[in-house]
Design a protein around this motif. Structure first.
Motif, mmCIF file in Angstrom:
data_model
loop_
_atom_site.group_PDB
_atom_site.id
_atom_site.type_symbol
_atom_site.label_atom_id
_atom_site.label_comp_id
_atom_site.label_asym_id
_atom_site.label_seq_id
_atom_site.Cartn_x
_atom_site.Cartn_y
_atom_site.Cartn_z
ATOM 1 N N TYR A 193 0.836 -1.202 0.000
ATOM 2 C CA TYR A 193 0.000 0.000 0.000
ATOM 3 C C TYR A 193 0.869 1.251 0.000
ATOM 4 C CZ TYR A 193 -2.927 3.792 1.593
ATOM 5 O OH TYR A 193 -3.547 5.009 1.698
ATOM 6 N N PHE A 194 1.867 1.294 0.886
ATOM 7 C CA PHE A 194 2.687 2.501 0.981
ATOM 8 C C PHE A 194 3.601 2.659 -0.231
ATOM 9 C CE2 PHE A 194 1.346 2.208 5.406
ATOM 10 C CZ PHE A 194 1.026 3.533 5.653
ATOM 11 N N ASN A 196 2.877 1.727 -3.209
ATOM 12 C CA ASN A 196 2.019 2.107 -4.333
ATOM 13 C C ASN A 196 1.469 3.522 -4.216
ATOM 14 O OD1 ASN A 196 2.392 -0.439 -5.409
ATOM 15 N ND2 ASN A 196 0.500 -1.272 -4.560
ATOM 16 N N THR A 197 1.584 4.132 -3.041
ATOM 17 C CA THR A 197 1.074 5.489 -2.866
ATOM 18 C C THR A 197 2.210 6.505 -2.687
ATOM 19 O OG1 THR A 197 0.705 4.991 -0.513
ATOM 20 C CG2 THR A 197 -1.199 4.834 -1.984
ATOM 21 N N GLY A 198 3.405 6.139 -3.129
ATOM 22 C CA GLY A 198 4.496 7.107 -3.204
ATOM 23 C C GLY A 198 5.311 7.305 -1.954
ATOM 24 N N ARG A 250 7.189 11.734 1.959
ATOM 25 C CA ARG A 250 6.346 10.605 2.358
ATOM 26 C C ARG A 250 7.268 9.470 2.787
ATOM 27 N NH1 ARG A 250 0.983 9.848 -0.772
ATOM 28 N NH2 ARG A 250 0.321 11.991 -1.163
ATOM 29 N N ASP A 285 -5.892 14.043 7.075
ATOM 30 C CA ASP A 285 -5.300 13.363 5.919
ATOM 31 C C ASP A 285 -4.725 12.000 6.302
ATOM 32 O OD1 ASP A 285 -5.624 15.541 3.952
ATOM 33 O OD2 ASP A 285 -4.208 16.609 5.234
ATOM 34 N N VAL A 289 -5.494 7.655 5.619
ATOM 35 C CA VAL A 289 -4.487 6.642 5.309
ATOM 36 C C VAL A 289 -4.693 5.412 6.194
ATOM 37 C CG1 VAL A 289 -2.022 6.101 5.394
ATOM 38 C CG2 VAL A 289 -2.795 8.279 4.428
ATOM 39 N N GLU A 292 -7.573 3.415 4.891
ATOM 40 C CA GLU A 292 -7.224 2.785 3.615
ATOM 41 C C GLU A 292 -6.312 1.578 3.816
ATOM 42 O OE1 GLU A 292 -8.168 3.278 0.552
ATOM 43 O OE2 GLU A 292 -9.481 4.989 0.911
ATOM 44 N N TYR A 296 -7.194 -2.207 3.020
ATOM 45 C CA TYR A 296 -6.346 -2.825 1.994
ATOM 46 C C TYR A 296 -5.802 -4.161 2.493
ATOM 47 C CZ TYR A 296 -2.753 -2.961 -1.712
ATOM 48 O OH TYR A 296 -1.958 -3.317 -2.785
#
Length: 518
Positions: A193-194, A196-198, A250, A285, A289, A292, A296
């Motif tokens: 997950y991390f 894939n999210t940059g 990030r 924000d 996460v 998600e 996930y």
């Protein structure tokens, strides 16, 4: 005097060697199929075998694994062979397994035991009773087990043995083996997950001259060459935020954390934590996460799931609450959100917005709370004590508790509109905390003041108060963008998703008191 099973097995090792067979060979074994592969091969259209039929194509199958049961029937021996993927039956006939290559039929009968690892070559067949099997043409011993193997039916039932000797638990209890397979998949999904999210995955020191990033007592060790005491880290937070100050936007880390605390169903002194930091963001924000990444992970092992069972309760993972009116800019559907003050008022009737400290202490004591001196020092400490003792056990469905007192949050940014509070949340499910996140404090002067307040609490007797960290303050002084961070307990998440009651059953080798000498 009769010999013990271990002594009998030891004699079999000697006998194998006396016959020129090494029970612990050095060479590798070239496997062509797993047990699962064999089952899938003969379930394909056109490959199915009828009862009593042998594979007409004589496809060579080379499998290896552990013997989990062994049954002799005259001139035929049946063995159940298990590898990581599945179990397959071996059919060993005296007229075929002659010992020209590998073990003879007699050696298989007399010198192999449940628990041994073997490699076999043969072809597929189906017994007259319909059991898919491998008709063995060659069998080699790969490793001889020297102690009794767990019962094939009952497994290992003693929790002490399961946790102290996890290898026996894994070998004897399929459900435990599956649980740790799922744990691996959950951790893999979190990383995916991390990635894939940059986010960039970083590694921070385990040995630290100054521990920090949490409220906990550390383990202390000594570096001989430097002649300096170090601490095992209680969090990865401060170093990750220094990386953000250096330009990473990030970042995340999945790593071992060490806290010198007691052991119970949700605490192990050594555990695995995820921490992640998102620049140019606030606690709303990073809250998204958390939702998600947990969903996930759940979907990675269950598929598209809406609810899961945990300790007899059905937990909904559906995000169905809209808070856009209450929190402008926070759009979409989410799990339940409540402020700490509102949750305490709903559960106990105490309204900390209108109570003074003296009245709040009296009201809390009427609720049979035994307050420490620290909790009597301010409304913030008292509010947190009431919440922790009386509200947390009632939070069953996923609930984010928002806006914590500043006294218990030395690294979080002050609330933009609520004096005395910070922008922090914790996620609770079925009475257990799973995540802690906040808008990160990035004002170095304010951070120094918070650390000084923590030092005062330490002098007053709070041995979990945060120490002063000049290196971290220097990092903030370089400049750190507005940032949101979160920590998630990986072990507790695995407990949730595998419906496991104790953390010691999802940590492969939990912290145990040394066994007493017999």
């Amino acid at each position: 005097m009769s010999l013990s099973e271990a002594e009998v097995r030891s004699q079999k090792i000697d006998e194998l060697r006396s016959q020129g067979i090494e029970p612990y060979p050095s060479e590798s074994y070239a496997r062509s199929h797993t047990a699962k592969d064999v089952h899938e091969l003969f379930s394909q259209p056109g490959k199915e075998l009828q009862n009593g039929e042998t594979d007409p194509e004589e496809i060579s199958l080379r499998v290896c694994g552990r013997i989990t049961s062994k049954r002799d029937s005259g001139s035929i021996c049946f063995i159940d062979l298990k590898d990581f993927s599945d179990k397959i039956q071996l059919k060993i006939e005296k007229k075929i397994v002659t010992g020209e290559s590998g073990l003879s039929f007699k050696q298989v009968q007399k010198l192999l035991d449940v628990g041994d690892f073997v490699g076999v070559e043969g072809i597929g067949c189906r017994t007259p009773r319909g059991e898919l099997s491998i008709l063995v043409r060659e069998l080699k011993v790969l490793s001889k087990a020297t102690i009794p193997f767990p019962d094939a039916y009952y497994g290992v039932n003693d929790p002490e043995i399961c946790r102290r000797h996890r290898e026996m638990d894994l070998a004897g209890n399929p459900e435990s083996f599956k649980r740790f397979i799922l744990r691996s998949r959950i951790v893999q999904s979190i990383r995916s997950y991390f990635w894939n999210t940059g986010f960039h995955e970083l590694e921070t020191p385990t040995l630290q001259a100054i521990y920090g990033g949490g409220a906990a007592r550390p383990f202390i060790t000594h570096h001989n060459a430097l002649d300096v005491d170090f601490y095992l880290r209680i969090a990865t937070e401060l170093f990750l935020k220094r990386a953000v100050a250096g330009g990473f936007e990030r970042v995340f880390e999945v790593g071992r954390i060490f806290r010198n605390e007691g052991v119970d169903s949700t605490h192990n002194p050594e555990f695995t934590s995820l921490e992640a930091y998102l620049s140019y963001a606030d606690y709303f924000d990073i809250l998204e996460v958390v939702e998600e990444v947990i969903c996930y992970a759940a979907n990675s092992i269950f598929g598209d799931v809406k609810e899961i069972e945990n300790q007899g309760k059905m937990i909904s993972l559906e995000r169905k609450f809209d808070y856009s009116e209450e929190y402008p800019g926070f759009s979409g559907k989410h799990w339940q959100l409540k402020t700490m003050i509102a949750s305490v008022k709903d559960e106990t009737g105490l309204d900390f917005e209108s109570l003074n400290l003296e009245d709040a202490i009296a009201a809390a004591e009427k609720l049979e709370l035994h307050l420490s001196n620290l909790e009597k020092q301010s409304l913030g400490y008292l509010l947190y004590a009431v919440f922790d003792n009386l509200v947390v056990p009632k939070l069953i469905q996923p609930t984010f508790i928002m806006d914590f007192p500043v006294e218990v949050s030395p690294l979080a940014k002050r609330h933009r509109s609520k004096p005395g509070f910070v922008e922090r949340f914790e996620l609770f499910i079925n009475g257990t905390e799973y995540s802690n996140g906040f808008s990160e404090l990035n004002d170095p002067k304010e951070q120094r003041k918070r650390f000084e307040e923590q030092l005062a609490q330490r002098k007053a007797g709070d041995d979990e108060a945060h120490p002063m960290d000049e290196d971290f303050i220097q990092g903030l002084s370089l400049g750190m963008p507005n940032c949101a961070g979160v920590g998630i307990g990986i072990d507790r998440l695995v407990m949730l998703l595998t419906n496991t009651q104790s953390i010691r059953d999802v940590v492969m080798f939990p912290t145990m008191r040394p066994a007493k000498d017999s």
